[in-house]
Design a protein around this motif. Sequence first.
Motif, PDB file in Angstrom:
ATOM      1  N   GLY A  94       0.798  -1.230   0.000  1.00  0.00           N
ATOM      2  CA  GLY A  94       0.000   0.000   0.000  1.00  0.00           C
ATOM      3  C   GLY A  94       0.824   1.270   0.000  1.00  0.00           C
ATOM      4  O   GLY A  94       0.268   2.370   0.123  1.00  0.00           O
ATOM      5  N   ALA A  95       2.129   1.146  -0.164  1.00  0.00           N
ATOM      6  CA  ALA A  95       3.010   2.312  -0.041  1.00  0.00           C
ATOM      7  C   ALA A  95       2.702   3.403  -1.063  1.00  0.00           C
ATOM      8  O   ALA A  95       2.932   4.597  -0.800  1.00  0.00           O
ATOM      9  N   ASN A  96       2.181   3.015  -2.226  1.00  0.00           N
ATOM     10  CA  ASN A  96       1.858   3.995  -3.262  1.00  0.00           C
ATOM     11  C   ASN A  96       0.358   4.089  -3.515  1.00  0.00           C
ATOM     12  O   ASN A  96      -0.076   4.421  -4.619  1.00  0.00           O
ATOM     13  N   SER A  97      -0.429   3.806  -2.477  1.00  0.00           N
ATOM     14  CA  SER A  97      -1.885   3.944  -2.558  1.00  0.00           C
ATOM     15  C   SER A  97      -2.328   4.934  -1.482  1.00  0.00           C
ATOM     16  O   SER A  97      -1.767   4.963  -0.386  1.00  0.00           O
ATOM     17  N   TRP A  98      -3.345   5.732  -1.806  1.00  0.00           N
ATOM     18  CA  TRP A  98      -3.751   6.812  -0.910  1.00  0.00           C
ATOM     19  C   TRP A  98      -5.266   6.865  -0.720  1.00  0.00           C
ATOM     20  O   TRP A  98      -6.022   6.775  -1.689  1.00  0.00           O
ATOM     21  N   ILE A  99      -5.684   7.019   0.544  1.00  0.00           N
ATOM     22  CA  ILE A  99      -7.055   7.414   0.868  1.00  0.00           C
ATOM     23  C   ILE A  99      -6.999   8.827   1.427  1.00  0.00           C
ATOM     24  O   ILE A  99      -6.253   9.092   2.379  1.00  0.00           O
ATOM     25  N   VAL A 100      -7.760   9.720   0.826  1.00  0.00           N
ATOM     26  CA  VAL A 100      -7.899  11.077   1.347  1.00  0.00           C
ATOM     27  C   VAL A 100      -9.333  11.225   1.842  1.00  0.00           C
ATOM     28  O   VAL A 100     -10.283  11.135   1.068  1.00  0.00           O
ATOM     29  N   ASN A 101      -9.483  11.431   3.139  1.00  0.00           N
ATOM     30  CA  ASN A 101     -10.788  11.500   3.773  1.00  0.00           C
ATOM     31  C   ASN A 101     -11.087  12.944   4.185  1.00  0.00           C
ATOM     32  O   ASN A 101     -10.296  13.576   4.880  1.00  0.00           O
ATOM     33  N   LEU A 102     -12.230  13.457   3.725  1.00  0.00           N
ATOM     34  CA  LEU A 102     -12.641  14.819   4.052  1.00  0.00           C
ATOM     35  C   LEU A 102     -13.551  14.791   5.275  1.00  0.00           C
ATOM     36  O   LEU A 102     -14.616  14.172   5.244  1.00  0.00           O
ATOM     37  N   GLU A 103     -13.137  15.448   6.330  1.00  0.00           N
ATOM     38  CA  GLU A 103     -13.911  15.449   7.570  1.00  0.00           C
ATOM     39  C   GLU A 103     -15.267  16.132   7.367  1.00  0.00           C
ATOM     40  O   GLU A 103     -15.392  17.086   6.605  1.00  0.00           O
ATOM     41  N   GLY A 104     -16.273  15.630   8.063  1.00  0.00           N
ATOM     42  CA  GLY A 104     -17.586  16.260   8.051  1.00  0.00           C
ATOM     43  C   GLY A 104     -17.779  17.141   9.268  1.00  0.00           C
ATOM     44  O   GLY A 104     -16.877  17.321  10.086  1.00  0.00           O
ATOM     45  N   ILE A 155      -8.689  25.847   0.865  1.00  0.00           N
ATOM     46  CA  ILE A 155      -8.162  24.823   1.784  1.00  0.00           C
ATOM     47  C   ILE A 155      -8.030  23.494   1.058  1.00  0.00           C
ATOM     48  O   ILE A 155      -7.016  22.792   1.186  1.00  0.00           O
ATOM     49  N   TRP A 156      -9.055  23.123   0.296  1.00  0.00           N
ATOM     50  CA  TRP A 156      -9.007  21.894  -0.495  1.00  0.00           C
ATOM     51  C   TRP A 156      -7.785  21.891  -1.409  1.00  0.00           C
ATOM     52  O   TRP A 156      -7.017  20.928  -1.428  1.00  0.00           O
ATOM     53  N   MET A 157      -7.580  22.983  -2.116  1.00  0.00           N
ATOM     54  CA  MET A 157      -6.474  23.063  -3.073  1.00  0.00           C
ATOM     55  C   MET A 157      -5.121  23.054  -2.368  1.00  0.00           C
ATOM     56  O   MET A 157      -4.177  22.387  -2.809  1.00  0.00           O
ATOM     57  N   ALA A 158      -5.006  23.771  -1.245  1.00  0.00           N
ATOM     58  CA  ALA A 158      -3.742  23.799  -0.505  1.00  0.00           C
ATOM     59  C   ALA A 158      -3.409  22.430   0.069  1.00  0.00           C
ATOM     60  O   ALA A 158      -2.245  22.004   0.060  1.00  0.00           O
ATOM     61  N   ALA A 159      -4.425  21.730   0.562  1.00  0.00           N
ATOM     62  CA  ALA A 159      -4.195  20.388   1.097  1.00  0.00           C
ATOM     63  C   ALA A 159      -3.750  19.430   0.003  1.00  0.00           C
ATOM     64  O   ALA A 159      -2.828  18.626   0.205  1.00  0.00           O
ATOM     65  N   MET A 160      -4.401  19.508  -1.156  1.00  0.00           N
ATOM     66  CA  MET A 160      -4.015  18.634  -2.265  1.00  0.00           C
ATOM     67  C   MET A 160      -2.576  18.906  -2.693  1.00  0.00           C
ATOM     68  O   MET A 160      -1.776  17.981  -2.908  1.00  0.00           O
ATOM     69  N   GLU A 161      -2.236  20.175  -2.788  1.00  0.00           N
ATOM     70  CA  GLU A 161      -0.879  20.547  -3.196  1.00  0.00           C
ATOM     71  C   GLU A 161       0.149  20.023  -2.196  1.00  0.00           C
ATOM     72  O   GLU A 161       1.202  19.487  -2.582  1.00  0.00           O
ATOM     73  N   ASP A 162      -0.150  20.142  -0.916  1.00  0.00           N
ATOM     74  CA  ASP A 162       0.781  19.691   0.117  1.00  0.00           C
ATOM     75  C   ASP A 162       0.934  18.177   0.094  1.00  0.00           C
ATOM     76  O   ASP A 162       2.050  17.646   0.201  1.00  0.00           O
ATOM     77  N   LEU A 163      -0.182  17.466  -0.067  1.00  0.00           N
ATOM     78  CA  LEU A 163      -0.115  16.005  -0.107  1.00  0.00           C
ATOM     79  C   LEU A 163       0.584  15.502  -1.364  1.00  0.00           C
ATOM     80  O   LEU A 163       1.336  14.518  -1.310  1.00  0.00           O
ATOM     81  N   MET A 164       0.360  16.170  -2.470  1.00  0.00           N
ATOM     82  CA  MET A 164       1.069  15.777  -3.700  1.00  0.00           C
ATOM     83  C   MET A 164       2.577  15.912  -3.516  1.00  0.00           C
ATOM     84  O   MET A 164       3.348  15.067  -3.964  1.00  0.00           O
ATOM     85  N   SER A 165       2.998  16.957  -2.784  1.00  0.00           N
ATOM     86  CA  SER A 165       4.432  17.166  -2.551  1.00  0.00           C
ATOM     87  C   SER A 165       5.003  16.124  -1.593  1.00  0.00           C
ATOM     88  O   SER A 165       6.218  15.922  -1.542  1.00  0.00           O
ATOM     89  N   LYS A 166       4.118  15.458  -0.855  1.00  0.00           N
ATOM     90  CA  LYS A 166       4.565  14.438   0.105  1.00  0.00           C
ATOM     91  C   LYS A 166       4.431  13.026  -0.446  1.00  0.00           C
ATOM     92  O   LYS A 166       4.447  12.055   0.308  1.00  0.00           O
ATOM     93  N   GLY A 167       4.288  12.907  -1.740  1.00  0.00           N
ATOM     94  CA  GLY A 167       4.322  11.603  -2.378  1.00  0.00           C
ATOM     95  C   GLY A 167       3.035  11.160  -3.036  1.00  0.00           C
ATOM     96  O   GLY A 167       3.021  10.145  -3.744  1.00  0.00           O
ATOM     97  N   MET A 168       1.943  11.882  -2.830  1.00  0.00           N
ATOM     98  CA  MET A 168       0.684  11.430  -3.406  1.00  0.00           C
ATOM     99  C   MET A 168       0.704  11.495  -4.935  1.00  0.00           C
ATOM    100  O   MET A 168      -0.041  10.762  -5.593  1.00  0.00           O
TER     101      MET A 168
END
Length: 423
Positions: free
Chosen positions: A92-102, A180-193
């Motif tokens: 699972g090292a190259n698989s990602w779940i991104v969960n958006l809090e409610g 916030i959505w866009m900033a989070a995606m950008e940050d996660l992409m930079s961390k390997g996503m």
Amino acid sequence: MPQLGVEVLTMKVLLVWLGIVVVVVSSKASEAVEHRYVNASDLNLLEAHEAGRAAYTLMVGLTLIQTAAAQGAVCLDGSLPGYHLHRGYGSGANSWIVNLEGGGWCNDVRTCIYRKKTRRGSSAFMEKEIPFTGILSNKAEQNPDFFNWNRVKIRYCDGASFAGDGEHKAARLQFRGQRIWMAAMEDLMSKGMRFARQALLSGCSAGGLATIIHCDEFRGLFPRSTKVKCLSDAGLFLDATDVSGGHTLRDFFSGVVGLQGVQKNLPRTCTNHLDPTSCFFPQNLIAGIRTPLFILNTAYDSWQIQSSLAPTTADPGGNWHDCRKNYYRCSGSQIQFLQGFRNEMLNSMKGFSRSNQNGMFINSCFAHCQSERQDTWFADNSPVIREKAIALAVGDWFFNRAVVKDIDCAYPCDNTCHNLIFR
């Protein structure tokens, strides 16, 4: 069971602190298990990770997005947004779940000012670590298909399902959910996503609605070779008529959309022919989403019964007071009304269900959010349809092991539900 006794004792301490109780009733269980939730006046009355934790549950720390402020991607109070990330390993090292809090929404200045002084509007009030359970669990016996993936929960601190973009200077409110959505995606992409071979966007309640809104955007982050799908849990909010003949939720959503500048961030496939408030309702979005989408919902959604179908504002005589809290106390005519709601939900999914790439699991329970709670996601007595638990249905759909279009028979036929009763 000694372990259950410790967990219930822990929950009782929490319940004394909160002073409010919700009971989860499983038809298979011999005893009720207590869980906590916040005051019913808060729209976050049933969020998933509130449901208690065992001492051994994985706790994951909060990471603030340091680059977000420069992009204007801030919480309601101007603080930095954040997420919790637990790294994957092995297969699972190259698989990602991104969960958006409610956590509900705020629809006017007063409720947004209140919200910005809570964890739903400011990272200053967020827990420094939270439990990862259900679809976020790191244990194969609790989460068979996704346990070793990179798992992320993005905290919700705007109030418009990560979709607004505006501000109210006089009240010092920032409506920056889209940023916030866009900033989070950008940050996660930079961390390997960005190297992901497969990715799943998920969320429950207001996060389930956000998942639907952002599903195609999420797909667009990755190359075509990446398998990308979306899972919306308890996010199918209906534009339904309430018990007084009004439209409580439509009126509420109209305030959210107008106040927070949501219109420009809604899918154009909807806003080209419907008004912005209609396009905040998932029933008008799901058929137009190009990315494979799974709808997990209860046919008698507890949040919608309490806050949309039979809220106190639509029930001044209190005729629905008992039924709203405990389905056992519903009259025959009230159950008939709720059966009509179930039919409306199923009708709203007809176009969506025709696509083989989409999946669904609609069980006939009085509950809300089932993917992030361990007892409803995957446990010995989890809810099932045709003997298949939610985790296995979602896994079969994601990995193309089976076509999953599971619709439960109508209440009261399902004896596997973990129904919610309020007192």
